[in-house]
Design an enzyme around this catalytic site. Structure first.
Site, mmCIF file in Angstrom:
data_model
loop_
_atom_site.group_PDB
_atom_site.id
_atom_site.type_symbol
_atom_site.label_atom_id
_atom_site.label_comp_id
_atom_site.label_asym_id
_atom_site.label_seq_id
_atom_site.Cartn_x
_atom_site.Cartn_y
_atom_site.Cartn_z
ATOM 1 N N GLU A 7 0.677 -0.960 -0.134
ATOM 2 C CA GLU A 7 0.101 0.086 0.001
ATOM 3 C C GLU A 7 0.965 1.109 0.065
ATOM 4 O OE1 GLU A 7 -3.548 2.450 2.316
ATOM 5 O OE2 GLU A 7 -2.950 0.320 3.139
ATOM 6 N N GLU A 49 4.993 5.001 3.750
ATOM 7 C CA GLU A 49 4.454 6.579 4.023
ATOM 8 C C GLU A 49 5.732 7.108 4.433
ATOM 9 O OE1 GLU A 49 3.082 9.640 4.067
ATOM 10 O OE2 GLU A 49 1.369 8.217 4.010
ATOM 11 N N ASN A 62 10.505 6.996 0.461
ATOM 12 C CA ASN A 62 9.875 7.386 -0.955
ATOM 13 C C ASN A 62 9.268 5.970 -1.769
ATOM 14 O OD1 ASN A 62 10.247 7.656 -3.944
ATOM 15 N ND2 ASN A 62 10.356 9.716 -3.443
ATOM 16 N N ASP A 90 -1.991 12.124 -3.914
ATOM 17 C CA ASP A 90 -1.831 13.866 -4.143
ATOM 18 C C ASP A 90 -2.081 14.256 -5.524
ATOM 19 O OD1 ASP A 90 -1.253 16.770 -4.511
ATOM 20 O OD2 ASP A 90 0.109 16.539 -2.652
ATOM 21 N N LYS A 97 -2.748 21.891 -10.053
ATOM 22 C CA LYS A 97 -2.338 22.846 -10.897
ATOM 23 C C LYS A 97 -1.613 22.061 -12.125
ATOM 24 C CE LYS A 97 -1.557 26.476 -7.386
ATOM 25 N NZ LYS A 97 -0.715 27.230 -6.653
ATOM 26 N N ASP A 142 -10.187 11.044 -5.280
ATOM 27 C CA ASP A 142 -11.261 11.863 -5.375
ATOM 28 C C ASP A 142 -11.319 12.996 -6.291
ATOM 29 O OD1 ASP A 142 -9.351 12.634 -3.144
ATOM 30 O OD2 ASP A 142 -10.613 14.306 -3.024
ATOM 31 N N THR A 196 -13.444 5.957 5.163
ATOM 32 C CA THR A 196 -12.785 6.501 6.175
ATOM 33 C C THR A 196 -13.723 7.904 6.695
ATOM 34 O OG1 THR A 196 -11.617 8.193 4.843
ATOM 35 C CG2 THR A 196 -10.588 6.054 5.165
ATOM 36 N N LYS A 197 -13.341 8.522 7.792
ATOM 37 C CA LYS A 197 -14.031 9.479 8.443
ATOM 38 C C LYS A 197 -13.786 10.707 7.347
ATOM 39 C CE LYS A 197 -10.360 11.189 11.435
ATOM 40 N NZ LYS A 197 -9.979 11.343 12.858
ATOM 41 N N GLU A 254 -13.586 10.598 4.188
ATOM 42 C CA GLU A 254 -14.750 10.491 2.917
ATOM 43 C C GLU A 254 -16.048 10.836 3.692
ATOM 44 O OE1 GLU A 254 -14.553 7.124 0.370
ATOM 45 O OE2 GLU A 254 -12.483 6.744 1.609
#
Length: 259
Positions: free
Chosen positions: A91, A116, A143, A166, A170, A202, A238-239, A241
């Site tokens: 993950e 992470e 990374n 992420d 832009k 999203d 998740t909270k 969302e």
């Protein structure tokens, strides 16, 4: 859009602000060598720090930049790390580990490696692992590209999950998005035949980009909704969302299989 990958639109969104998986250019990448970890220790509570000191040596691994990225070292021995032979899921960008923990509990026969860059998120997950006595999660701080290139052997993963990377909205930052053709190709190389790449975003613009990238990778094919998969794709809400559901945000999910 179905020909690009299996896509499910559902209401909801977002992950904490401290869980990006978008990667800057190679020259700008944020690495966390062991010598830099102490600078963020103050961000942990006393309980988190105690759990980190006690459990990280067993369950965690820190990865810094390679001295020679063209000569990767030996890949992880996941059988030894987990103490068993089982399907392995990577993950990427686990945030505070809410989904990681829930999905690992749902499938105790599957081993999960959560990657992470932010120590606080990993500490939250580590505390939950310790509290609930979960035995099938291991953690890597570093990374994601380094991990894929240097630590993961070709054709070794049953699944890769990338939830809410992420979006770098832009236009001038689009090149920093994690899911680029080269990265998706690397993921495909690390997946076993029949392995799953499960992505959720999203951001509508990023969803279009991901669809195009997935369609352009010849080693991936859209999962048939009626076909059994080697791992679960039941991602918990998740909270974050739930909070965004009222704002009308939608999540798009992609499920591809390695040919």
């Amino acid at each position: 859009m179905g020909h690009h990958g299996q896509m499910h639109a559902q209401h909801g969104v977002t992950m904490p602000a401290d869980s990006p998986t978008g990667q800057p250019d190679r020259s700008e990448q944020r690495y966390f060598p062991a010598t830099a970890f102490r600078t963020r220790r103050s961000t942990l509570s006393d309980a988190q720090r105690q759990t980190w000191d006690r459990r990280w040596p067993e369950l965690g691994l820190s990865v810094g930049p390679a001295e020679d990225p063209d000569r990767p070292g030996p890949p992880l021995d996941t059988d030894a790390w987990f103490g068993r032979k089982a399907p392995v899921v990577l993950e990427i960008g686990c945030g505070n580990g809410t989904s990681t923990l829930a999905m690992a509990k749902q499938e105790p026969g599957v081993d999960v490696i959560a990657v992470e860059v932010y120590r606080r998120g990993l500490a939250q997950l580590l505390c939950a692992i310790d509290r609930d006595n979960v035995t099938n999660i291991r953690l890597i701080r570093g990374n994601a590209l380094d991990v894929l290139q240097r630590l993961i052997a070709p054709a070794s993963l049953t699944g890769v999950r990338v939830f809410f990377p992420d979006p770098w909205p832009k236009a001038r930052h689009h090149k920093r998005r994690f899911l680029q053709p080269g990265t998706v190709g690397l993921i495909a190389d690390r997946l076993l035949p029949g392995g799953v790449l499960h992505v959720a975003t999203d951001h509508a613009g990023y969803a279009e980009h991901i669809a195009d990238v997935g369609a352009g990778e010849p080693r991936l094919r859209p999962a048939d909704p009626d076909s059994p998969l080697p791992i679960s794709v039941a991602r918990p809400t998740t909270k974050y969302e739930t909070k965004a559901q009222d704002a009308g945000s939608a999540v798009t999910e992609f499920i591809w299989l390695r040919r």
